[in-house]
Enzyme design. Structure first.
Site, PDB file in Angstrom:
ATOM      1  N   ASP A   1      12.763  14.062 118.065  1.00 54.38           N
ATOM      2  CA  ASP A   1      12.078  13.927 116.331  1.00 54.38           C
ATOM      3  C   ASP A   1      11.268  15.647 116.311  1.00 54.38           C
ATOM      4  OD1 ASP A   1      10.976  12.425 114.595  1.00 54.38           O
ATOM      5  OD2 ASP A   1       9.930  14.408 114.114  1.00 54.38           O
TER       6      ASP A   1
ATOM      7  N   ARG B   1      20.592  11.505 111.760  1.00 54.43           N
ATOM      8  CA  ARG B   1      19.697  10.159 111.921  1.00 54.43           C
ATOM      9  C   ARG B   1      20.643   9.294 112.366  1.00 54.43           C
ATOM     10  NH1 ARG B   1      15.201   9.903 109.201  1.00 54.43           N
ATOM     11  NH2 ARG B   1      13.378  11.987 109.739  1.00 54.43           N
TER      12      ARG B   1
ATOM     13  N   ARG C   1      13.125  -0.654 119.221  1.00 58.60           N
ATOM     14  CA  ARG C   1      11.412  -0.195 118.854  1.00 58.60           C
ATOM     15  C   ARG C   1      10.519  -1.002 118.371  1.00 58.60           C
ATOM     16  NH1 ARG C   1       8.171   1.837 116.041  1.00 58.60           N
ATOM     17  NH2 ARG C   1       7.622   3.009 114.499  1.00 58.60           N
TER      18      ARG C   1
ATOM     19  N   TYR D   1       4.525  20.635 108.022  1.00 58.70           N
ATOM     20  CA  TYR D   1       3.357  19.687 108.163  1.00 58.70           C
ATOM     21  C   TYR D   1       2.354  19.570 108.690  1.00 58.70           C
ATOM     22  CZ  TYR D   1       8.288  16.687 107.302  1.00 58.70           C
ATOM     23  OH  TYR D   1       8.779  15.935 107.058  1.00 58.70           O
TER      24      TYR D   1
ATOM     25  N   ARG E   1      17.102   3.237 112.382  1.00 58.91           N
ATOM     26  CA  ARG E   1      16.504   1.905 112.023  1.00 58.91           C
ATOM     27  C   ARG E   1      17.119   1.311 110.981  1.00 58.91           C
ATOM     28  NH1 ARG E   1      10.931   4.447 109.266  1.00 58.91           N
ATOM     29  NH2 ARG E   1      12.706   5.887 108.266  1.00 58.91           N
TER      30      ARG E   1
HETATM   31  O1  CP3 Z   1      19.582  10.275 115.519  1.00 57.32           O
HETATM   32  C1  CP3 Z   1      18.923  11.684 114.820  1.00 57.32           C
HETATM   33  O2  CP3 Z   1      19.466  12.275 114.565  1.00 57.32           O
HETATM   34  C2  CP3 Z   1      17.659  12.008 116.593  1.00 57.32           C
HETATM   35  C3  CP3 Z   1      16.647  12.106 115.466  1.00 57.32           C
HETATM   36  C4  CP3 Z   1      15.880  12.524 114.885  1.00 57.32           C
HETATM   37  C5  CP3 Z   1      14.641  11.801 114.143  1.00 57.32           C
HETATM   38  N1  CP3 Z   1      13.800  12.452 113.415  1.00 57.32           N
HETATM   39  C6  CP3 Z   1      14.675  10.600 114.895  1.00 57.32           C
HETATM   40  C7  CP3 Z   1      12.983   9.555 113.880  1.00 57.32           C
HETATM   41  C8  CP3 Z   1      15.916  13.657 113.847  1.00 57.32           C
HETATM   42  C9  CP3 Z   1      17.098  14.360 114.279  1.00 57.32           C
HETATM   43  C10 CP3 Z   1      14.716  14.036 113.347  1.00 57.32           C
HETATM   44  C11 CP3 Z   1      14.624  15.185 112.855  1.00 57.32           C
HETATM   45  C12 CP3 Z   1      13.365  15.155 111.717  1.00 57.32           C
HETATM   46  N2  CP3 Z   1      12.351  14.364 111.581  1.00 57.32           N
HETATM   47  C13 CP3 Z   1      13.681  15.845 110.509  1.00 57.32           C
HETATM   48  C14 CP3 Z   1      14.800  16.733 110.369  1.00 57.32           C
HETATM   49  C15 CP3 Z   1      15.505  16.390 109.645  1.00 57.32           C
HETATM   50  C16 CP3 Z   1      15.533  15.202 108.017  1.00 57.32           C
HETATM   51  O3  CP3 Z   1      15.310  13.927 108.363  1.00 57.32           O
HETATM   52  O4  CP3 Z   1      15.031  15.888 106.901  1.00 57.32           O
HETATM   53  C17 CP3 Z   1      12.868  15.486 109.485  1.00 57.32           C
HETATM   54  C18 CP3 Z   1      11.610  16.057 108.642  1.00 57.32           C
HETATM   55  C19 CP3 Z   1      11.786  14.495 110.481  1.00 57.32           C
HETATM   56  C20 CP3 Z   1      10.563  14.267 110.613  1.00 57.32           C
HETATM   57  C21 CP3 Z   1       9.835  12.876 110.617  1.00 57.32           C
HETATM   58  N3  CP3 Z   1      10.037  11.606 111.717  1.00 57.32           N
HETATM   59  C22 CP3 Z   1       9.483  11.976 109.243  1.00 57.32           C
HETATM   60  C23 CP3 Z   1       9.423  12.503 107.669  1.00 57.32           C
HETATM   61  C24 CP3 Z   1      10.052  10.670 109.574  1.00 57.32           C
HETATM   62  C25 CP3 Z   1       9.105   9.537 108.638  1.00 57.32           C
HETATM   63  C26 CP3 Z   1      10.178   9.531 107.593  1.00 57.32           C
HETATM   64  C27 CP3 Z   1      11.087   8.703 107.944  1.00 57.32           C
HETATM   65  O5  CP3 Z   1      12.218   8.800 108.014  1.00 57.32           O
HETATM   66  O6  CP3 Z   1      10.432   7.329 108.374  1.00 57.32           O
HETATM   67  C28 CP3 Z   1       9.970  11.226 111.316  1.00 57.32           C
HETATM   68  C29 CP3 Z   1      10.107   9.547 111.847  1.00 57.32           C
HETATM   69  C30 CP3 Z   1      11.747   9.553 112.431  1.00 57.32           C
HETATM   70  N4  CP3 Z   1      12.124  10.067 113.250  1.00 57.32           N
HETATM   71  C31 CP3 Z   1      12.139   8.272 112.823  1.00 57.32           C
HETATM   72  C32 CP3 Z   1      13.133   8.502 113.273  1.00 57.32           C
HETATM   73  C33 CP3 Z   1      14.112   7.473 114.003  1.00 57.32           C
HETATM   74  C34 CP3 Z   1      11.698   6.410 112.351  1.00 57.32           C
HETATM   75  C35 CP3 Z   1      10.756   6.141 112.838  1.00 57.32           C
HETATM   76  C36 CP3 Z   1      10.712   4.779 113.375  1.00 57.32           C
HETATM   77  O7  CP3 Z   1      11.971   4.400 114.114  1.00 57.32           O
HETATM   78  O8  CP3 Z   1      10.040   3.922 112.696  1.00 57.32           O
END
Ligand code: CP3
Length: 340
Positions: free
Chosen positions: A72, A23, A36, A147, A27
Protein backbone atom coordinates in the site's frame (compact mmCIF):
# COMPACT_ATOMS: atom_id res chain seq x y z
CA UNK A 1 9.21 -14.43 -19.91
CA UNK A 2 6.33 -12.38 -21.36
CA UNK A 3 7.85 -8.91 -21.85
CA UNK A 4 4.92 -7.41 -23.81
CA UNK A 5 4.18 -4.93 -21.03
CA UNK A 6 7.78 -3.66 -20.87
CA UNK A 7 7.93 -3.34 -24.66
CA UNK A 8 4.72 -1.32 -24.76
CA UNK A 9 6.05 0.97 -22.02
CA UNK A 10 9.15 1.59 -24.13
CA UNK A 11 7.10 2.27 -27.25
CA UNK A 12 8.30 -0.88 -29.05
CA UNK A 13 6.09 -3.01 -31.33
CA UNK A 14 4.06 -5.72 -29.58
CA UNK A 15 1.97 -8.62 -30.90
CA UNK A 16 -1.00 -7.42 -28.85
CA UNK A 17 -1.84 -4.74 -26.27
CA UNK A 18 -0.80 -5.81 -22.75
CA UNK A 19 -3.15 -5.36 -19.80
CA UNK A 20 -2.92 -5.20 -16.03
CA UNK A 21 -5.42 -3.45 -13.78
CA UNK A 22 -4.94 -1.18 -10.82
CA UNK A 23 -5.85 -2.95 -7.57
CA UNK A 24 -5.90 -6.23 -9.47
CA UNK A 25 -5.13 -8.03 -6.21
CA UNK A 26 -7.84 -7.25 -3.73
CA UNK A 27 -11.27 -7.63 -2.27
CA UNK A 28 -13.22 -8.43 -5.45
CA UNK A 29 -11.41 -11.79 -5.50
CA UNK A 30 -12.70 -14.59 -3.22
CA UNK A 31 -9.15 -15.97 -3.31
CA UNK A 32 -7.92 -12.70 -1.74
CA UNK A 33 -10.74 -12.67 0.82
CA UNK A 34 -9.69 -16.14 1.94
CA UNK A 35 -6.11 -15.01 2.67
CA UNK A 36 -7.33 -11.73 4.19
CA UNK A 37 -9.79 -13.61 6.42
CA UNK A 38 -6.95 -14.71 8.66
CA UNK A 39 -5.03 -11.44 9.05
CA UNK A 40 -5.54 -7.69 9.20
CA UNK A 41 -4.67 -5.67 6.09
CA UNK A 42 -1.49 -4.28 7.69
CA UNK A 43 -0.39 -7.74 8.82
CA UNK A 44 -0.95 -8.98 5.30
CA UNK A 45 1.26 -6.20 3.91
CA UNK A 46 4.07 -7.30 6.25
CA UNK A 47 3.96 -11.03 5.42
CA UNK A 48 6.01 -11.66 2.25
CA UNK A 49 4.67 -15.20 1.85
CA UNK A 50 1.07 -13.91 1.78
CA UNK A 51 1.94 -10.85 -0.33
CA UNK A 52 3.45 -13.18 -2.92
CA UNK A 53 0.33 -15.33 -2.87
CA UNK A 54 -2.13 -12.48 -3.42
CA UNK A 55 0.09 -10.75 -6.00
CA UNK A 56 0.06 -13.92 -8.09
CA UNK A 57 -3.70 -14.53 -7.82
CA UNK A 58 -4.92 -12.19 -10.60
CA UNK A 59 -1.95 -13.02 -12.82
CA UNK A 60 -2.67 -16.76 -12.62
CA UNK A 61 -6.46 -16.39 -12.74
CA UNK A 62 -6.79 -14.00 -15.67
CA UNK A 63 -3.46 -13.94 -17.52
CA UNK A 64 -2.48 -10.37 -16.70
CA UNK A 65 0.60 -9.14 -18.59
CA UNK A 66 2.16 -7.59 -15.48
CA UNK A 67 2.04 -8.14 -11.74
CA UNK A 68 1.95 -5.30 -9.23
CA UNK A 69 3.60 -5.76 -5.89
CA UNK A 70 0.98 -6.24 -3.18
CA UNK A 71 1.45 -3.46 -0.63
CA UNK A 72 0.00 0.00 0.00
CA UNK A 73 1.23 3.53 -0.62
CA UNK A 74 0.82 4.31 3.09
CA UNK A 75 3.29 1.62 4.22
CA UNK A 76 6.08 4.12 3.54
CA UNK A 77 4.34 6.79 5.64
CA UNK A 78 4.27 4.34 8.54
CA UNK A 79 7.99 3.66 8.06
CA UNK A 80 8.54 7.43 8.21
CA UNK A 81 7.14 7.36 11.73
CA UNK A 82 3.41 8.03 11.27
CA UNK A 83 1.39 5.42 13.24
CA UNK A 84 -1.06 3.85 10.75
CA UNK A 85 -4.21 1.85 11.20
CA UNK A 86 -6.84 0.59 8.75
CA UNK A 87 -10.39 0.67 10.04
CA UNK A 88 -12.95 -1.64 8.47
CA UNK A 89 -15.16 0.43 6.17
CA UNK A 90 -13.37 3.71 6.91
CA UNK A 91 -10.02 3.13 5.30
CA UNK A 92 -6.67 4.39 6.57
CA UNK A 93 -6.34 6.40 9.78
CA UNK A 94 -3.27 8.24 11.06
CA UNK A 95 -3.61 8.83 14.80
CA UNK A 96 -1.18 11.77 14.66
CA UNK A 97 -1.75 14.26 11.87
CA UNK A 98 1.07 16.38 10.44
CA UNK A 99 -0.06 20.01 10.63
CA UNK A 100 2.86 21.88 12.17
CA UNK A 101 6.65 21.87 12.53
CA UNK A 102 6.56 19.45 15.47
CA UNK A 103 4.53 16.99 13.38
CA UNK A 104 6.99 17.30 10.54
CA UNK A 105 9.96 16.83 12.89
CA UNK A 106 8.49 13.51 14.06
CA UNK A 107 8.83 12.13 10.51
CA UNK A 108 12.07 10.44 9.45
CA UNK A 109 13.55 9.47 6.11
CA UNK A 110 13.79 5.70 6.63
CA UNK A 111 16.37 3.25 5.35
CA UNK A 112 14.05 1.25 3.11
CA UNK A 113 15.92 -2.07 3.35
CA UNK A 114 16.04 -1.86 7.16
CA UNK A 115 12.54 -0.50 7.81
CA UNK A 116 10.44 -2.01 5.03
CA UNK A 117 12.34 -5.31 4.57
CA UNK A 118 9.07 -7.18 3.93
CA UNK A 119 8.50 -5.13 0.76
CA UNK A 120 11.95 -5.90 -0.63
CA UNK A 121 11.64 -9.57 0.38
CA UNK A 122 8.27 -9.80 -1.41
CA UNK A 123 9.87 -8.41 -4.56
CA UNK A 124 12.78 -10.86 -4.40
CA UNK A 125 10.43 -13.83 -3.86
CA UNK A 126 8.08 -12.72 -6.64
CA UNK A 127 10.87 -12.45 -9.18
CA UNK A 128 11.55 -16.17 -8.71
CA UNK A 129 7.93 -17.05 -9.45
CA UNK A 130 6.75 -14.63 -12.11
CA UNK A 131 6.65 -15.13 -15.86
CA UNK A 132 5.48 -11.52 -16.37
CA UNK A 133 7.17 -8.25 -15.30
CA UNK A 134 6.78 -6.99 -11.75
CA UNK A 135 5.70 -3.38 -11.11
CA UNK A 136 6.87 -1.69 -7.91
CA UNK A 137 5.16 1.48 -6.70
CA UNK A 138 4.82 4.32 -4.26
CA UNK A 139 2.38 7.14 -3.70
CA UNK A 140 3.33 10.48 -5.22
CA UNK A 141 4.29 12.99 -2.51
CA UNK A 142 1.21 15.17 -2.85
CA UNK A 143 -1.15 12.22 -2.40
CA UNK A 144 0.86 10.90 0.56
CA UNK A 145 0.91 14.36 2.12
CA UNK A 146 -2.89 14.59 2.01
CA UNK A 147 -3.23 11.43 4.11
CA UNK A 148 -0.67 12.64 6.67
CA UNK A 149 -2.20 16.11 6.93
CA UNK A 150 -5.86 15.06 6.96
CA UNK A 151 -5.21 11.99 9.12
CA UNK A 152 -6.86 9.72 6.55
CA UNK A 153 -9.09 9.92 3.49
CA UNK A 154 -10.82 13.23 2.78
CA UNK A 155 -13.40 14.73 0.46
CA UNK A 156 -12.68 18.45 0.81
CA UNK A 157 -8.96 18.51 1.76
CA UNK A 158 -9.46 21.54 3.96
CA UNK A 159 -6.35 21.00 6.09
CA UNK A 160 -4.17 20.22 3.07
CA UNK A 161 -5.15 23.38 1.22
CA UNK A 162 -4.98 25.42 4.41
CA UNK A 163 -1.36 24.40 4.83
CA UNK A 164 -0.56 25.03 1.14
CA UNK A 165 -2.01 28.56 1.23
CA UNK A 166 -1.21 29.70 4.77
CA UNK A 167 2.03 27.84 5.54
CA UNK A 168 3.61 27.09 2.14
CA UNK A 169 7.11 26.70 3.58
CA UNK A 170 5.92 24.00 5.96
CA UNK A 171 4.05 22.31 3.11
CA UNK A 172 7.16 22.35 0.89
CA UNK A 173 9.30 20.99 3.75
CA UNK A 174 6.84 18.11 4.20
CA UNK A 175 6.89 17.41 0.46
CA UNK A 176 10.71 17.45 0.44
CA UNK A 177 10.83 14.90 3.27
CA UNK A 178 8.32 12.56 1.61
CA UNK A 179 10.24 12.95 -1.65
CA UNK A 180 13.54 11.92 -0.03
CA UNK A 181 11.86 8.91 1.58
CA UNK A 182 10.18 7.91 -1.69
CA UNK A 183 13.44 8.07 -3.64
CA UNK A 184 15.12 5.71 -1.16
CA UNK A 185 12.10 3.42 -1.15
CA UNK A 186 11.77 3.12 -4.93
CA UNK A 187 15.52 2.79 -5.44
CA UNK A 188 15.45 -0.13 -2.97
CA UNK A 189 12.53 -1.67 -4.91
CA UNK A 190 14.51 -1.35 -8.14
CA UNK A 191 17.57 -2.99 -6.54
CA UNK A 192 15.37 -5.79 -5.16
CA UNK A 193 14.13 -6.55 -8.69
CA UNK A 194 11.13 -4.39 -9.60
CA UNK A 195 11.01 -4.13 -13.42
CA UNK A 196 8.87 -0.98 -13.72
CA UNK A 197 7.85 1.65 -11.16
CA UNK A 198 4.57 3.53 -10.85
CA UNK A 199 3.83 6.67 -8.86
CA UNK A 200 0.16 6.88 -7.82
CA UNK A 201 -1.06 10.48 -7.55
CA UNK A 202 -4.64 9.73 -6.57
CA UNK A 203 -5.45 13.27 -5.46
CA UNK A 204 -3.43 15.48 -7.84
CA UNK A 205 -6.71 16.21 -9.65
CA UNK A 206 -7.94 18.42 -6.80
CA UNK A 207 -5.26 20.98 -7.64
CA UNK A 208 -5.50 24.00 -9.91
CA UNK A 209 -2.83 23.70 -12.62
CA UNK A 210 -0.80 26.56 -11.06
CA UNK A 211 -0.79 24.78 -7.72
CA UNK A 212 0.07 21.44 -9.33
CA UNK A 213 3.11 23.18 -10.84
CA UNK A 214 4.12 24.80 -7.59
CA UNK A 215 3.29 22.15 -4.98
CA UNK A 216 3.24 18.71 -6.61
CA UNK A 217 4.93 18.32 -10.00
CA UNK A 218 8.51 19.35 -9.02
CA UNK A 219 8.63 16.54 -6.44
CA UNK A 220 7.41 13.96 -8.97
CA UNK A 221 10.10 15.21 -11.36
CA UNK A 222 12.76 14.90 -8.65
CA UNK A 223 11.75 11.31 -7.85
CA UNK A 224 11.60 10.18 -11.46
CA UNK A 225 14.98 11.81 -12.22
CA UNK A 226 16.52 9.90 -9.29
CA UNK A 227 15.17 6.60 -10.74
CA UNK A 228 16.37 7.16 -14.29
CA UNK A 229 19.71 5.40 -13.57
CA UNK A 230 17.93 2.02 -13.25
CA UNK A 231 16.72 2.17 -16.85
CA UNK A 232 13.23 0.86 -15.95
CA UNK A 233 9.92 2.13 -17.36
CA UNK A 234 8.53 4.83 -15.07
CA UNK A 235 4.77 5.39 -14.92
CA UNK A 236 3.03 8.46 -13.52
CA UNK A 237 -0.70 8.24 -12.84
CA UNK A 238 -2.53 11.38 -11.74
CA UNK A 239 -6.12 10.44 -11.07
CA UNK A 240 -8.62 13.03 -12.30
CA UNK A 241 -5.67 14.43 -14.24
CA UNK A 242 -7.21 15.23 -17.62
CA UNK A 243 -6.68 18.95 -16.99
CA UNK A 244 -3.02 18.30 -16.12
CA UNK A 245 -1.96 16.08 -19.04
CA UNK A 246 0.49 18.48 -20.73
CA UNK A 247 2.06 19.12 -17.33
CA UNK A 248 2.18 15.42 -16.44
CA UNK A 249 4.00 14.84 -19.71
CA UNK A 250 6.88 16.90 -18.26
CA UNK A 251 7.12 14.67 -15.17
CA UNK A 252 9.89 12.55 -16.67
CA UNK A 253 7.67 9.45 -16.86
CA UNK A 254 7.86 7.11 -19.85
CA UNK A 255 4.20 6.20 -19.47
CA UNK A 256 1.35 8.53 -18.53
CA UNK A 257 -1.54 6.87 -16.72
CA UNK A 258 -5.01 8.07 -17.76
CA UNK A 259 -8.25 8.01 -15.85
CA UNK A 260 -11.47 7.36 -17.77
CA UNK A 261 -12.70 10.97 -17.87
CA UNK A 262 -10.70 11.78 -20.99
CA UNK A 263 -10.88 10.26 -24.47
CA UNK A 264 -7.69 8.25 -24.89
CA UNK A 265 -7.11 9.49 -28.45
CA UNK A 266 -7.26 13.10 -27.31
CA UNK A 267 -4.98 12.31 -24.37
CA UNK A 268 -2.41 10.73 -26.68
CA UNK A 269 -2.30 13.86 -28.83
CA UNK A 270 -1.77 15.95 -25.70
CA UNK A 271 1.04 13.93 -24.08
CA UNK A 272 3.17 13.73 -27.24
CA UNK A 273 6.00 11.20 -27.41
CA UNK A 274 4.96 9.20 -24.35
CA UNK A 275 3.29 5.84 -23.96
CA UNK A 276 -0.08 5.83 -22.19
CA UNK A 277 -1.80 3.50 -19.77
CA UNK A 278 -5.56 3.23 -19.37
CA UNK A 279 -8.38 4.00 -19.45
CA UNK A 280 -11.60 1.96 -19.09
CA UNK A 281 -14.06 3.26 -16.47
CA UNK A 282 -13.85 0.65 -13.67
CA UNK A 283 -17.65 0.62 -13.54
CA UNK A 284 -17.85 -0.25 -17.25
CA UNK A 285 -16.94 -3.74 -16.04
CA UNK A 286 -20.63 -3.95 -15.14
CA UNK A 287 -21.66 -3.78 -18.81
CA UNK A 288 -23.07 -6.87 -20.51
CA UNK A 289 -20.33 -8.86 -22.26
CA UNK A 290 -20.89 -7.58 -25.81
CA UNK A 291 -21.09 -3.95 -24.74
CA UNK A 292 -18.00 -4.34 -22.58
CA UNK A 293 -16.09 -5.82 -25.50
CA UNK A 294 -17.31 -3.02 -27.78
CA UNK A 295 -16.20 -0.40 -25.24
CA UNK A 296 -12.77 -2.02 -25.03
CA UNK A 297 -12.59 -2.15 -28.82
CA UNK A 298 -13.26 1.59 -28.97
CA UNK A 299 -10.43 2.35 -26.56
CA UNK A 300 -8.02 0.12 -28.49
CA UNK A 301 -9.01 1.82 -31.75
CA UNK A 302 -8.74 5.33 -30.29
CA UNK A 303 -5.26 4.41 -28.95
CA UNK A 304 -3.93 3.24 -32.33
CA UNK A 305 -1.64 6.25 -32.72
CA UNK A 306 -0.10 5.89 -29.25
CA UNK A 307 3.66 5.65 -28.90
CA UNK A 308 2.79 2.62 -26.74
CA UNK A 309 -0.42 1.53 -25.03
CA UNK A 310 -0.78 -0.47 -21.83
CA UNK A 311 -4.43 -1.28 -21.26
CA UNK A 312 -5.72 -0.64 -17.74
CA UNK A 313 -8.74 0.69 -15.92
CA UNK A 314 -8.93 4.42 -15.30
CA UNK A 315 -8.63 3.74 -11.54
CA UNK A 316 -8.69 0.73 -9.23
CA UNK A 317 -11.13 -2.14 -9.74
CA UNK A 318 -14.11 -1.77 -7.42
CA UNK A 319 -14.50 -4.31 -4.62
CA UNK A 320 -17.93 -5.51 -5.75
CA UNK A 321 -16.88 -6.22 -9.35
CA UNK A 322 -17.70 -9.79 -10.42
CA UNK A 323 -14.34 -11.48 -11.17
CA UNK A 324 -15.85 -13.05 -14.28
CA UNK A 325 -16.17 -9.55 -15.78
CA UNK A 326 -12.44 -9.01 -15.30
CA UNK A 327 -11.81 -12.21 -17.23
CA UNK A 328 -14.03 -10.97 -20.08
CA UNK A 329 -12.11 -7.69 -20.18
CA UNK A 330 -8.66 -9.29 -20.21
CA UNK A 331 -9.65 -11.74 -22.94
CA UNK A 332 -11.22 -8.95 -24.99
CA UNK A 333 -8.07 -6.80 -24.84
CA UNK A 334 -5.92 -9.75 -25.89
CA UNK A 335 -8.21 -10.83 -28.74
CA UNK A 336 -9.23 -7.47 -30.13
CA UNK A 337 -5.69 -6.05 -30.17
CA UNK A 338 -4.00 -8.96 -32.02
CA UNK A 339 -1.70 -7.64 -34.73
CA UNK A 340 -0.51 -9.98 -37.47
O1 CP3 B 1 -3.25 -4.81 -6.69
C1 CP3 B 1 -2.69 -3.71 -6.53
O2 CP3 B 1 -2.95 -2.71 -7.23
C2 CP3 B 1 -1.60 -3.61 -5.48
C3 CP3 B 1 -2.00 -3.22 -4.18
C4 CP3 B 1 -2.40 -1.80 -3.82
C5 CP3 B 1 -3.21 -1.53 -2.69
N1 CP3 B 1 -3.29 -0.19 -2.51
C6 CP3 B 1 -3.85 -2.57 -1.85
C7 CP3 B 1 -4.97 -2.21 -0.97
C8 CP3 B 1 -2.02 -0.56 -4.35
C9 CP3 B 1 -1.18 -0.26 -5.59
C10 CP3 B 1 -2.58 0.45 -3.51
C11 CP3 B 1 -2.36 1.89 -3.71
C12 CP3 B 1 -3.11 2.84 -2.89
N2 CP3 B 1 -3.41 2.76 -1.57
C13 CP3 B 1 -3.55 4.11 -3.35
C14 CP3 B 1 -3.33 4.65 -4.73
C15 CP3 B 1 -4.27 4.10 -5.72
C16 CP3 B 1 -5.68 4.58 -5.57
O3 CP3 B 1 -6.53 3.71 -5.33
O4 CP3 B 1 -5.94 5.78 -5.72
C17 CP3 B 1 -4.18 4.76 -2.27
C18 CP3 B 1 -4.83 6.11 -2.31
C19 CP3 B 1 -4.08 3.90 -1.14
C20 CP3 B 1 -4.56 4.16 0.24
C21 CP3 B 1 -5.61 3.21 0.67
N3 CP3 B 1 -5.40 1.87 0.90
C22 CP3 B 1 -6.96 3.49 0.93
C23 CP3 B 1 -7.61 4.85 0.79
C24 CP3 B 1 -7.56 2.29 1.32
C25 CP3 B 1 -8.94 2.10 1.82
C26 CP3 B 1 -9.95 2.23 0.75
C27 CP3 B 1 -10.26 0.90 0.16
O5 CP3 B 1 -10.34 0.79 -1.06
O6 CP3 B 1 -10.46 -0.01 0.97
C28 CP3 B 1 -6.56 1.27 1.25
C29 CP3 B 1 -6.75 -0.17 1.55
C30 CP3 B 1 -6.27 -1.17 0.56
N4 CP3 B 1 -5.12 -1.09 -0.19
C31 CP3 B 1 -6.91 -2.41 0.24
C32 CP3 B 1 -6.10 -3.06 -0.70
C33 CP3 B 1 -6.31 -4.42 -1.30
C34 CP3 B 1 -8.18 -2.94 0.91
C35 CP3 B 1 -7.78 -3.49 2.22
C36 CP3 B 1 -8.58 -4.64 2.72
O7 CP3 B 1 -8.31 -5.81 2.33
O8 CP3 B 1 -9.46 -4.41 3.57
Amino acid sequence: MNDTFLRACRGEKTAYTPIWIMRQAGRYLPEYQRVRGGVSFLELCKRPDLCVEVTLQPVDLFGMDAAILFSDILILMEAMGAPLDFHEGRGPVFAETVRNQAGLDRLRVPDAEAETPFVMETIRLLRRELQVPLIGFAGAPFTCATYLIEGGSSKVFWETKKMMYTAPELFHALMAKITAATIGYLQAQARAGAQALQLFDSWAGILAPVDFVEFALPYVQEILAALRQFNLPLIYFANNGATLLELSATSGADVIGLDWRVNIGEAIRRVGERAVQGNLDPFALLLPRDQLRARIGRILADAREARGHVFNLGHGVHQFTPPEQVRIAVDAVHELSQRS
